[in-house]
Design a protein around this motif. Sequence first.
Motif, PDB file in Angstrom:
ATOM      1  N   GLY A 213       6.903  -2.333  -0.164  1.00 33.02           N
ATOM      2  CA  GLY A 213       6.723  -1.704  -1.468  1.00 33.02           C
ATOM      3  C   GLY A 213       5.386  -0.990  -1.556  1.00 33.02           C
ATOM      4  N   LEU A 214       4.341  -1.619  -1.030  1.00 31.13           N
ATOM      5  CA  LEU A 214       3.020  -0.990  -1.006  1.00 31.13           C
ATOM      6  C   LEU A 214       3.029   0.256  -0.122  1.00 31.13           C
ATOM      7  N   ILE A 215       3.664   0.147   1.043  1.00 31.27           N
ATOM      8  CA  ILE A 215       3.755   1.296   1.942  1.00 31.27           C
ATOM      9  C   ILE A 215       4.540   2.433   1.290  1.00 31.27           C
ATOM     10  N   ALA A 216       5.630   2.080   0.594  1.00 24.26           N
ATOM     11  CA  ALA A 216       6.429   3.099  -0.091  1.00 24.26           C
ATOM     12  C   ALA A 216       5.586   3.842  -1.129  1.00 24.26           C
ATOM     13  N   TYR A 217       4.748   3.096  -1.847  1.00 23.43           N
ATOM     14  CA  TYR A 217       3.884   3.714  -2.850  1.00 23.43           C
ATOM     15  C   TYR A 217       2.903   4.686  -2.200  1.00 23.43           C
ATOM     16  N   LEU A 218       2.333   4.278  -1.071  1.00 22.42           N
ATOM     17  CA  LEU A 218       1.371   5.130  -0.372  1.00 22.42           C
ATOM     18  C   LEU A 218       2.037   6.357   0.234  1.00 22.42           C
ATOM     19  N   GLN A 223      -1.745  12.270  -2.028  1.00 21.39           N
ATOM     20  CA  GLN A 223      -3.172  12.069  -1.763  1.00 21.39           C
ATOM     21  C   GLN A 223      -3.393  10.890  -0.813  1.00 21.39           C
ATOM     22  N   PHE A 224      -2.745   9.758  -1.085  1.00 25.23           N
ATOM     23  CA  PHE A 224      -2.896   8.595  -0.216  1.00 25.23           C
ATOM     24  C   PHE A 224      -2.353   8.876   1.178  1.00 25.23           C
ATOM     25  N   ALA A 225      -1.219   9.561   1.248  1.00 25.55           N
ATOM     26  CA  ALA A 225      -0.610   9.862   2.548  1.00 25.55           C
ATOM     27  C   ALA A 225      -1.539  10.738   3.385  1.00 25.55           C
ATOM     28  N   LEU A 228      -4.625   8.599   4.562  1.00 28.12           N
ATOM     29  CA  LEU A 228      -4.321   7.599   5.582  1.00 28.12           C
ATOM     30  C   LEU A 228      -3.664   8.199   6.827  1.00 28.12           C
ATOM     31  N   HIS A 229      -3.422   9.519   6.804  1.00 32.48           N
ATOM     32  CA  HIS A 229      -2.758  10.201   7.927  1.00 32.48           C
ATOM     33  C   HIS A 229      -1.380   9.598   8.225  1.00 32.48           C
ATOM     34  N   ILE A 230      -0.640   9.369   7.148  1.00 28.20           N
ATOM     35  CA  ILE A 230       0.735   8.901   7.285  1.00 28.20           C
ATOM     36  C   ILE A 230       1.641   9.958   6.665  1.00 28.20           C
ATOM     37  N   PRO A 231       2.908  10.008   7.055  1.00 25.93           N
ATOM     38  CA  PRO A 231       3.784  11.066   6.542  1.00 25.93           C
ATOM     39  C   PRO A 231       4.019  10.926   5.042  1.00 25.93           C
TER      40      PRO A 231
END
Length: 360
Positions: A213-218, A223-225, A228-231
């Motif tokens: 759930g936290l990853i889904a939010y990010l 901005q967070f993506a 953190l250099h995530i897709p």
Amino acid sequence: MLLWLADFLAQYFTVFGVVKYLTFRAILGVLTSLGISLVFGPKMISKLNYLQIGQSIRTDGPESHLSKSGTPTMGGALILLSIFVSTLLWSDLSNHYVWVVLLVTFVFGAVGWVDDYRKVVEKNSRGLPARWKYFWQSVGGLGAAIFLYMAGSTGAENELIVPFFKEVALPLGTFYILLTYFVIVGSSNAVNLTDGLDGLAIMPTVLVGGALGLIAYLVGNVQFADYLHIPYVHGAGELGVFCAALAGAGLGFLWFNTYPAQVFMGDVGALALGAALGVIAVIVRHEIVFFIMSGVFVLETVSVIMQVTSFKLTGRRIFRMAPIHHHFELKGWPEPRVIVRFWIITVILVLFGLATLKLR
């Protein structure tokens, strides 16, 4: 559903504007599903006892398990009810990811329900034949995989993200369908294999679900993506509400499933929850991190594969009994010790998995 109502009321009462915030709706999702589980749990247990829908226990297992015979099962239906009601109330129902996860959860839950029903109501020890169980799991998993592949609008949605590396993303093409299928079906069966002790499966499910759930939010926040250099996956953040509902429902169920258990979740809960975790991991593009965080589920599955393979090839067993939690019981570990230590391992793995988001 209530998001639409809140948007309408916000025109007249500004206080309702807070409902549009994803984090607030996730909190309400947790509380709603938790409340439903705690309120309706005792009623469901009483009903299952009245209908004599009790668990049958293997005679070749640990002797301490014989006392569990007759404990109500199919309690996973309560978890699914809590999740569905909470998600439908607080999530954005125009988001197609929400409906994909709900449908996958429903299909796998239906497969588990039929299996449980045939075992405990019809007294058919085989339950749903393995070939039919796998067929319907394949229908659900493959259907979700094809839909997500066709719905992908950006390259990031069809890439395999490798932790610890900022720029490493492997384009999957049509192999995305195969990967998605195996993640969903595999995680479903892995959770089912883990569900052998009181509270052993539900707490890791809550922990992993909360982390997803936290990853889904990010992932769903541009901005967070980027930071953190995530897709960035547009709309994936809404799955945070589903994960929150899953966590709340799981904790509510644990209230009654903790040692000594008053109710078991059965296949209806285990298969559905495992599939839900798998499809969410695919949508947020963190399959490898999901594999790390689900280390307990992986360990249980690998122990069964090793046991069966070794016995067929050599006639010898590697473990005293598989899945591996029974091995530790037969070594003399009390059941609560096995459960709590597996919980601790899951906490460590979940924290490590979340740390990979920053270690890039």
